[in-house]
Scaffold this active site. Sequence first.
Site, PDB file in Angstrom:
ATOM      1  CG  PHE A 218     -54.110 -97.232 -12.781  1.00 56.75           C
ATOM      2  CD1 PHE A 218     -55.363 -97.819 -12.848  1.00 56.75           C
ATOM      3  CD2 PHE A 218     -53.509 -96.801 -13.973  1.00 56.75           C
ATOM      4  CE1 PHE A 218     -56.014 -97.982 -14.062  1.00 56.75           C
ATOM      5  CE2 PHE A 218     -54.150 -96.957 -15.194  1.00 56.75           C
ATOM      6  CZ  PHE A 218     -55.406 -97.545 -15.238  1.00 56.75           C
ATOM      7  CB  ALA A 241     -49.954 -93.717 -13.446  1.00 59.56           C
ATOM      8  CD  GLU A 242     -45.391 -98.675 -13.627  1.00 58.15           C
ATOM      9  OE1 GLU A 242     -45.034 -98.546 -14.810  1.00 58.15           O
ATOM     10  OE2 GLU A 242     -44.646 -98.454 -12.669  1.00 58.15           O
ATOM     11  CB  CYS A 243     -50.185 -95.650 -18.685  1.00 58.70           C
ATOM     12  SG  CYS A 243     -50.700 -94.837 -17.173  1.00 58.70           S
TER      13      CYS A 243
END
Length: 496
Positions: A218, A241-243
């Site tokens: 994501f 998760a790359e936020c």
Amino acid sequence: MTATHEITTATATFDVHSPGTGEVVGTYPIQTQEEAVAAVDHAREAFGWWCELTYAQRAERLSKFAGLIVRRLEQLAALIHDETGKPYSDASLEAALAIEHLVWAGKNARKVLGRKSSRVGLLSINNAASVEHKPLGVIGVIGPWNYPVFTPLGSIVYALAAGNAVVFKPSEFTPGVGRWLVDMFAQIVPERPVLQLLTGDGSTGAALCRAGVDKIAFTGSTATAKKVMAVCAESLTPLVAECGGKDVLIVDADADLDAAAEAGVWAGMANAGQSCIGTERVYVHERVYDAFLDKLVARAGELRAGVDTEAKIGPITMPKQVEVIRHHIEDALARGGRALVGGAEIQGQVVQPTVLVDVPEDAPAITEETFGPTLTVAKVRDMDEAVTRANATRYGLSAAVFSKSRGRELADRLRTGMVSVNAVFNFPSIASLPFGGVGDSGFGRIHGPDGLREFTYAHAVARQRFAPLMALTTFARTAETDQKVAKMLTLLHGRK
Ligand code: NDP
């Protein structure tokens, strides 16, 4: 099976509007849970074929995919421009920067993931041990709109190079770019639906998480990552998760101020500030604060955002983001901040470059991701204070340091996944470096060896080569053997 291996039975559709002109540039199906499951089932069959290819065969196909993108770069850049509003030149640059990763991932997959022997200890001397990283199976990739080529490909190509099949759900703002990538890959790999497309909104993304994938990659906001993680938890589906981020630029007293100002303007304003690794906060040593600020303001003042081809900065892609940016600027001004360039007067989706000073450290413009062409600049006593302020955030994606004598030392003190020294945005195009953050910026890594391993599981094998000198794993073990083990352990470790 269609040429693009898409599942096309959905009835509900959505329109994509150009952020610049508002005109409809595409209409796509909102695909359902059923379709997501069907796509994952097809992907699983394709995986059976793809993972049987050699690393070299996959590398060759990824390299050809890179070649096709390069030859059709103009077409791709036009699509990116239409859907995101990004200037053509920046759109080409984004796509060009992804190319290196396609080639690197293919070339290095065997070296990073292939079987390697592991050392054994004295008690296990009769064994040969090895570990290999095997593909997980089907990876669901959920991508954002801000870098609709570079960002999802950072997951897709590493997952493919490791031997996985992929189902890709692009953002509802950039499905055309997603479709283009999947179509081009299908031209290179027509045999099986190794890379498929699912279009839709957040509900389609959630459907993909529930469709039986082996991992979700994501990229998007921290708030959405939490929702995705909750859905993944239902089936213990792992997640990378790359936020978002709230990245800093630190300017030391001995920094090259021209270079730092140029870098700050680029990292803060390029892509209208809609970069996860974009600079949003700047901390400057008091000895050079005024000189740096003059240079920064001069450069930012020369820039103009607009929807015409001359504008170096495009419009904000997502209409609702405009309100976040407006709120951050207005709030900063209401708390005593000053806009030396730009301000809160926003026309439609066009936000002019804005440089803010005297903003309190607890203002949203300092604490929350703005995702617009804004910079806050603050004076610090020394670099210790700069580091403390830089780290006083729940995010930890990337940072930039400008210092002639202490760049490396300062970089080591920043709690972020990536740091640039005397440059900005240099690490994403170095394919061998891992990309990702800590804290609210997410977990797991894309790019580099870590990015390849992210889409695999470690498979360890210990093969007994000859009978052990002492039989340990038996109920027939004697007291004498226990004593020998104790002696050996004392000899090896007991005197430390
Ligand atoms: P969002 O979090 O809004 O959306 C990201 C993706 O998730 C989109 O494809 C979106 O679909 C999808 N989605 C939305 N809701 C759900 C759900 N409930 N379940 C599953 N999927 C869902 O982010 P943006 O697209 O607005 O991207 C901007 C954000 O991404 C910024 O915070 C930026 O910092 C971050 N980002 C991080 C990067 C990194 O590598 N660390 C790189 C690039 C951006 P849809 O659009 O159709 O709603």
